[in-house]
Write a protein that holds these residues in place. Sequence first.
Motif, PDB file in Angstrom:
ATOM      1  N   UNK A  92       0.623  15.954   0.781  1.00  0.00           N
ATOM      2  CA  UNK A  92       1.778  15.068   0.778  1.00  0.00           C
ATOM      3  C   UNK A  92       2.651  15.339  -0.430  1.00  0.00           C
ATOM      4  N   UNK A  93       3.955  15.357  -0.199  1.00  0.00           N
ATOM      5  CA  UNK A  93       4.909  15.474  -1.299  1.00  0.00           C
ATOM      6  C   UNK A  93       6.058  14.509  -1.063  1.00  0.00           C
TER       7      UNK A  93
ATOM      8  N   UNK B 266       0.845  -1.203   0.000  1.00  0.00           N
ATOM      9  CA  UNK B 266       0.000   0.000   0.000  1.00  0.00           C
ATOM     10  C   UNK B 266       0.878   1.251   0.000  1.00  0.00           C
ATOM     11  N   UNK B 267       1.904   1.251   0.825  1.00  0.00           N
ATOM     12  CA  UNK B 267       2.792   2.419   0.861  1.00  0.00           C
ATOM     13  C   UNK B 267       3.548   2.576  -0.450  1.00  0.00           C
ATOM     14  N   UNK B 268       3.970   1.465  -1.042  1.00  0.00           N
ATOM     15  CA  UNK B 268       4.654   1.534  -2.332  1.00  0.00           C
ATOM     16  C   UNK B 268       3.713   2.076  -3.404  1.00  0.00           C
ATOM     17  N   UNK B 269       2.468   1.714  -3.325  1.00  0.00           N
ATOM     18  CA  UNK B 269       1.459   2.225  -4.265  1.00  0.00           C
ATOM     19  C   UNK B 269       1.325   3.743  -4.145  1.00  0.00           C
ATOM     20  N   UNK B 270       1.344   4.248  -2.923  1.00  0.00           N
ATOM     21  CA  UNK B 270       1.283   5.689  -2.686  1.00  0.00           C
ATOM     22  C   UNK B 270       2.505   6.373  -3.293  1.00  0.00           C
ATOM     23  N   UNK B 271       3.683   5.822  -3.024  1.00  0.00           N
ATOM     24  CA  UNK B 271       4.925   6.417  -3.522  1.00  0.00           C
ATOM     25  C   UNK B 271       4.986   6.363  -5.046  1.00  0.00           C
ATOM     26  N   UNK B 272       4.546   5.260  -5.635  1.00  0.00           N
ATOM     27  CA  UNK B 272       4.527   5.168  -7.106  1.00  0.00           C
ATOM     28  C   UNK B 272       3.632   6.253  -7.703  1.00  0.00           C
ATOM     29  N   UNK B 273       2.475   6.450  -7.120  1.00  0.00           N
ATOM     30  CA  UNK B 273       1.553   7.476  -7.619  1.00  0.00           C
ATOM     31  C   UNK B 273       2.146   8.875  -7.443  1.00  0.00           C
ATOM     32  N   UNK B 274       2.786   9.109  -6.314  1.00  0.00           N
ATOM     33  CA  UNK B 274       3.389  10.423  -6.072  1.00  0.00           C
ATOM     34  C   UNK B 274       4.551  10.669  -7.016  1.00  0.00           C
ATOM     35  N   UNK B 275       5.332   9.644  -7.296  1.00  0.00           N
ATOM     36  CA  UNK B 275       6.478   9.792  -8.206  1.00  0.00           C
ATOM     37  C   UNK B 275       6.010  10.169  -9.601  1.00  0.00           C
ATOM     38  N   UNK B 276       4.873   9.667 -10.002  1.00  0.00           N
ATOM     39  CA  UNK B 276       4.326  10.012 -11.318  1.00  0.00           C
ATOM     40  C   UNK B 276       3.830  11.445 -11.358  1.00  0.00           C
TER      41      UNK B 276
ATOM     42  N   UNK C 199       1.909  18.120  -4.995  1.00  0.00           N
ATOM     43  CA  UNK C 199       1.408  17.761  -3.672  1.00  0.00           C
ATOM     44  C   UNK C 199       0.035  17.135  -3.837  1.00  0.00           C
ATOM     45  N   UNK C 200      -0.234  16.118  -3.028  1.00  0.00           N
ATOM     46  CA  UNK C 200      -1.501  15.406  -3.106  1.00  0.00           C
ATOM     47  C   UNK C 200      -2.122  15.307  -1.726  1.00  0.00           C
ATOM     48  N   UNK C 201      -3.434  15.481  -1.653  1.00  0.00           N
ATOM     49  CA  UNK C 201      -4.118  15.274  -0.379  1.00  0.00           C
ATOM     50  C   UNK C 201      -4.215  13.771  -0.125  1.00  0.00           C
ATOM     51  N   UNK C 202      -4.366  13.401   1.120  1.00  0.00           N
ATOM     52  CA  UNK C 202      -4.497  11.982   1.464  1.00  0.00           C
ATOM     53  C   UNK C 202      -5.700  11.362   0.742  1.00  0.00           C
TER      54      UNK C 202
END
Length: 123
Positions: free
Chosen positions: A85-86, A31-41, A46-49
């Motif tokens: 989040x960034x 789940x955390x990797x999924x968040x980081x992958x989406x943020x890297x793209x 910055x993204x809200x939770x």
Amino acid sequence: MSTATSPRVLNHPAREDIRLGPVLHALSDPVRLRIVRAMARGAGEEFSCSYFALPVTKSTCTHHFRVLRESGVLRQTYQGTAKMNSLRRADLDALFPGLLDSVLAAADAQADRLGEELPAQGG
């Protein structure tokens, strides 16, 4: 300044306090990797939770974001009532050159191999 108007501040490790073990731990969870992958793209956005459509409860989401913040993988700030989040890419790249790119490439390759796509995000 009264507490009603003072900004809410979240604790983050300073760059020099970020350690490899906690970063690897944070990135080891799907789940955390999924968040980081989406943020890297998002290339520095910055993204809200609530942007992330995750298959877990709200309290579990909060836990995952806290682990990512406390490990130094992301920075969280309040904008009004939203927690933004960034990705701390510059810090991670300076401390562990190539690590984030390698982890993201491996995660993308695994997703391709398994026919998984990064799901559409929330609003």
